[in-house]
Scaffold this motif. Structure first.
Motif, PDB file in Angstrom:
ATOM      1  N   GLN A 106     -16.428 -13.023  43.715  1.00  0.00           N
ATOM      2  CA  GLN A 106     -16.986 -12.811  42.416  1.00  0.00           C
ATOM      3  C   GLN A 106     -16.528 -11.112  41.644  1.00  0.00           C
ATOM      4  N   ILE A 107     -15.606 -10.295  42.953  1.00  0.00           N
ATOM      5  CA  ILE A 107     -15.358  -9.088  42.777  1.00  0.00           C
ATOM      6  C   ILE A 107     -14.295  -8.974  41.098  1.00  0.00           C
ATOM      7  N   LYS A 108     -15.234  -9.054  40.051  1.00  0.00           N
ATOM      8  CA  LYS A 108     -14.636  -9.158  39.564  1.00  0.00           C
ATOM      9  C   LYS A 108     -13.686  -8.052  38.298  1.00  0.00           C
ATOM     10  N   SER A 109     -13.828  -6.777  38.646  1.00  0.00           N
ATOM     11  CA  SER A 109     -13.150  -6.050  38.811  1.00  0.00           C
ATOM     12  C   SER A 109     -11.402  -5.472  39.827  1.00  0.00           C
ATOM     13  N   LEU A 110     -11.864  -6.212  40.331  1.00  0.00           N
ATOM     14  CA  LEU A 110     -10.208  -6.423  41.078  1.00  0.00           C
ATOM     15  C   LEU A 110      -9.610  -7.569  41.305  1.00  0.00           C
ATOM     16  N   TYR A 111     -10.304  -8.420  40.098  1.00  0.00           N
ATOM     17  CA  TYR A 111     -10.052  -9.384  40.428  1.00  0.00           C
ATOM     18  C   TYR A 111      -9.154  -9.611  39.071  1.00  0.00           C
ATOM     19  N   ASP A 112      -9.835  -8.257  37.684  1.00  0.00           N
ATOM     20  CA  ASP A 112      -8.934  -8.818  36.270  1.00  0.00           C
ATOM     21  C   ASP A 112      -8.110  -7.682  36.726  1.00  0.00           C
ATOM     22  N   HIS A 113      -8.148  -6.894  37.293  1.00  0.00           N
ATOM     23  CA  HIS A 113      -6.927  -5.510  37.852  1.00  0.00           C
ATOM     24  C   HIS A 113      -5.611  -5.928  38.482  1.00  0.00           C
ATOM     25  N   LEU A 114      -5.916  -7.557  39.620  1.00  0.00           N
ATOM     26  CA  LEU A 114      -4.569  -7.575  39.453  1.00  0.00           C
ATOM     27  C   LEU A 114      -4.149  -8.778  38.613  1.00  0.00           C
ATOM     28  N   VAL A 115      -4.767  -9.572  38.071  1.00  0.00           N
ATOM     29  CA  VAL A 115      -4.340 -10.446  37.410  1.00  0.00           C
ATOM     30  C   VAL A 115      -3.896  -9.971  35.794  1.00  0.00           C
ATOM     31  N   LYS A 116      -4.461  -9.115  35.700  1.00  0.00           N
ATOM     32  CA  LYS A 116      -2.936  -8.013  34.459  1.00  0.00           C
ATOM     33  C   LYS A 116      -2.121  -6.970  34.704  1.00  0.00           C
ATOM     34  N   HIS A 117      -2.037  -6.880  36.396  1.00  0.00           N
ATOM     35  CA  HIS A 117      -0.637  -6.432  36.467  1.00  0.00           C
ATOM     36  C   HIS A 117       0.202  -7.849  37.646  1.00  0.00           C
ATOM     37  N   PHE A 118      -0.468  -8.511  37.221  1.00  0.00           N
ATOM     38  CA  PHE A 118       1.278  -9.927  37.606  1.00  0.00           C
ATOM     39  C   PHE A 118       0.989 -10.275  36.457  1.00  0.00           C
ATOM     40  N   ARG A 119       0.017 -10.741  35.683  1.00  0.00           N
ATOM     41  CA  ARG A 119       0.761 -10.806  34.054  1.00  0.00           C
ATOM     42  C   ARG A 119       2.267 -10.244  33.729  1.00  0.00           C
ATOM     43  N   ALA A 120       1.549  -9.250  33.341  1.00  0.00           N
ATOM     44  CA  ALA A 120       2.604  -7.793  32.606  1.00  0.00           C
ATOM     45  C   ALA A 120       4.026  -8.235  33.387  1.00  0.00           C
ATOM     46  N   ASP A 121       4.459  -8.809  35.315  1.00  0.00           N
ATOM     47  CA  ASP A 121       5.724  -8.517  34.987  1.00  0.00           C
ATOM     48  C   ASP A 121       5.806  -9.699  34.177  1.00  0.00           C
ATOM     49  N   TRP A 122       5.450 -11.321  34.197  1.00  0.00           N
ATOM     50  CA  TRP A 122       6.279 -12.349  32.874  1.00  0.00           C
ATOM     51  C   TRP A 122       6.159 -11.693  31.808  1.00  0.00           C
ATOM     52  N   PRO A 123       7.139 -11.041  30.579  1.00  0.00           N
ATOM     53  CA  PRO A 123       6.966 -11.484  29.302  1.00  0.00           C
ATOM     54  C   PRO A 123       6.177 -12.968  28.868  1.00  0.00           C
ATOM     55  N   GLN A 124       5.316 -12.660  27.862  1.00  0.00           N
ATOM     56  CA  GLN A 124       4.987 -13.044  26.797  1.00  0.00           C
ATOM     57  C   GLN A 124       4.892 -13.501  25.431  1.00  0.00           C
ATOM     58  N   SER A 125       6.164 -13.103  25.245  1.00  0.00           N
ATOM     59  CA  SER A 125       6.987 -13.243  24.015  1.00  0.00           C
ATOM     60  C   SER A 125       8.240 -12.448  24.001  1.00  0.00           C
ATOM     61  N   LEU A 126       9.065 -12.961  22.827  1.00  0.00           N
ATOM     62  CA  LEU A 126      10.248 -12.573  23.376  1.00  0.00           C
ATOM     63  C   LEU A 126      10.927 -11.863  22.873  1.00  0.00           C
ATOM     64  N   GLN A 127       9.919 -10.409  22.679  1.00  0.00           N
ATOM     65  CA  GLN A 127      10.280  -9.170  22.164  1.00  0.00           C
ATOM     66  C   GLN A 127      10.167  -8.808  23.816  1.00  0.00           C
ATOM     67  N   GLU A 128       9.190  -9.151  24.730  1.00  0.00           N
ATOM     68  CA  GLU A 128       8.930  -9.017  25.984  1.00  0.00           C
ATOM     69  C   GLU A 128      10.020  -9.075  26.706  1.00  0.00           C
ATOM     70  N   TRP A 129      10.790 -10.383  26.246  1.00  0.00           N
ATOM     71  CA  TRP A 129      11.508 -10.865  27.568  1.00  0.00           C
ATOM     72  C   TRP A 129      12.569 -10.524  26.585  1.00  0.00           C
ATOM     73  N   ASP A 130      12.767 -10.155  25.680  1.00  0.00           N
ATOM     74  CA  ASP A 130      14.464  -9.519  25.217  1.00  0.00           C
ATOM     75  C   ASP A 130      14.013  -7.610  26.615  1.00  0.00           C
ATOM     76  N   ALA A 131      13.173  -7.067  26.197  1.00  0.00           N
ATOM     77  CA  ALA A 131      13.336  -5.900  26.782  1.00  0.00           C
ATOM     78  C   ALA A 131      12.873  -5.897  28.499  1.00  0.00           C
ATOM     79  N   LEU A 132      12.756  -6.930  29.521  1.00  0.00           N
ATOM     80  CA  LEU A 132      13.438  -7.199  30.185  1.00  0.00           C
ATOM     81  C   LEU A 132      14.188  -7.334  30.602  1.00  0.00           C
ATOM     82  N   GLU A 133      15.549  -8.175  29.684  1.00  0.00           N
ATOM     83  CA  GLU A 133      16.600  -8.308  30.005  1.00  0.00           C
ATOM     84  C   GLU A 133      17.252  -7.029  29.578  1.00  0.00           C
ATOM     85  N   GLU A 134      16.889  -6.796  28.807  1.00  0.00           N
ATOM     86  CA  GLU A 134      17.557  -5.266  28.824  1.00  0.00           C
ATOM     87  C   GLU A 134      17.332  -4.223  29.561  1.00  0.00           C
TER      88      GLU A 134
END
Length: 289
Positions: free
Chosen positions: A118-146
Motif C-alpha cells: 500500500q505504498i500509494k505515492s510510488l504506485y501512482d507515480h509509476l502507473v502515471k509514467h506507464f500510462r503516459a507511454d500509451w496514447p489515450q486519444s487519437l490526437q495523442e496517437w498521431d503525436a506519437l506517430e509523428e
C-alpha cells in the motif's frame, strides 16, 4: 531462515549498521539477501509496515533475530525488494525515460510490492509514467506517430554508428507485448487499446525473443533499420494472440469496406448504370471507371 538450502548474504548497499530491522528475501534461484534498514523509513512509506511495527507483540513472521535486531522473512522476490528499498534510500536509482521499451520490466517489481504494501505515492507515480507511454486519444496517437517518424528520419539521414547510441526506433519507443502483460497483471486497462492496436500492425515473425533463431535474420534487421517494429510475442497468452488476430482482421475488413465505399462514390459521379456494373463478377471487388 526461509530455506535451509538457501545461502543468505548481506546486501552490499542496503545493509546499514544503525538499521533496527533486517528483511530477508529469496530470488527465484533460491539465493537469499539480507537488508538491514530502518523501521521508521518503512513505516513512513507503507501503512502495512507501520501497522506491523506498531503491534505490541512480535508480528507474524518475526520469529528470529539477526545481527542483534529482529529478522522479518518476506515472501517476495529479493530483486523486487531491493528495487523497492532503493526507491526509499536512493530515489534516483529508478531512472525512467519516456517511451522506453523496457519500462514494464523496470517498474514491474516495484509496482507489485507498492500495491502489496500500500505504498500509494510510488504506485501512482509509476502507473502515471506507464500510462503516459500509451496514447489515450487519437490526437495523442498521431503525436506519437509523428515523433516516431521524426526519429526515423534522423537515423536514416545520420551516420548511426557515430551519432547515436542506438540503431533503431524499436529501441526507443514502447514495446506492446510486455506492456500488455504488465497491464493485465496489475489491472491497468487504459493502455490496452493502444498496445493491442500496435501489435496488430506488426509482423508476428518479428519476435524480440527469437531474433537469433529467425531464418531471415539479416532481413529482419534490415526491416528494423527501415523503421519496422518488433515485440515480445512469446509473452502473450493464446487468448491475447487471438485478440490480436481478430483485431487485425477487423481492421482489414474495415479498411476494405472504406475502399469500396470511396470507389463507389467516385463511380457514381462519373458513370451511369446499375451498381453491379462496377464490380468484377469473379471477385466481387470494385472496378475502375
Amino acid at each position: 531462515m526461509q530455506s535451509e538450502s538457501a545461502i543468505f548474504a548481506r546486501d552490499p548497499i542496503l545493509y546499514f549498521a544503525d538499521g533496527n530491522i533486517v528483511l530477508s528475501a529469496l530470488t527465484s534461484e533460491k539465493k537469499g539477501t539480507l537488508f538491514r534498514i530502518h523501521k521508521s523509513v518503512l513505516s513512513l512509506h507503507s501503512p502495512v509496515f507501520a501497522d506491523m511495527f506498531a503491534l505490541p507483540e512480535p508480528p507474524s513472521g518475526v520469529n528470529d533475530a539477526y545481527d542483534g535486531v529482529p529478522l522479518v522473512h518476506l515472501h517476495d522476490d529479493a530483486i523486487h525488494v531491493r528495487e523497492l528499498l532503493q526507491t526509499f534510500y536512493q530515489p534516483t536509482s529508478l531512472n525512467l525515460v519516456r517511451y522506453d521499451p523496457n519500462t514494464p520490466d523496470k517498474i514491474r517489481g516495484c509496482l507489485l510490492l507498492a500495491k502489496k504494501y500500500q505504498i500509494k505515492s510510488l504506485y501512482d507515480h509509476l502507473v502515471k509514467h506507464f500510462r503516459a507511454d500509451w496514447p489515450q486519444s487519437l490526437q495523442e496517437w498521431d503525436a506519437l506517430e509523428e515523433e516516431i517518424g521524426l526519429r526515423l528520419n534522423q537515423f536514416q539521414l545520420a551516420d548511426i554508428n557515430t551519432e547515436f547510441d542506438i540503431n533503431y526506433v524499436d529501441d526507443v519507443f514502447p514495446e506492446p507485448a510486455s506492456a500488455i502483460r504488465l497491464a493485465r497483471e496489475l489491472d491497468i486497462p487504459e493502455i490496452l487499446p493502444a498496445a493491442f492496436y500496435q501489435l496488430s500492425r506488426l509482423d508476428v515473425t518479428h519476435d524480440r525473443d527469437r531474433w537469433a533463431d529467425y531464418t531471415g535474420y539479416d532481413d529482419f534487421y534490415t526491416s528494423l533499420r527501415e523503421g519496422e517494429r518488433s515485440a515480445h510475442w512469446s509473452l502473450l497468452t493464446s487468448e491475447e494472440l487471438i485478440h490480436v488476430f481478430l483485431g487485425r482482421e477487423g481492421l482489414q475488413r474495415f479498411a476494405q469496406s472504406l475502399q469500396w465505399k470511396f470507389r463507389h462514390v467516385a463511380c457514381t459521379k462519373c458513370c451511369s448504370g446499375p451498381i453491379q456494373d462496377f464490380f468484377d463478377s469473379s471477385s466481387g471487388t470494385p472496378t475502375t471507371c
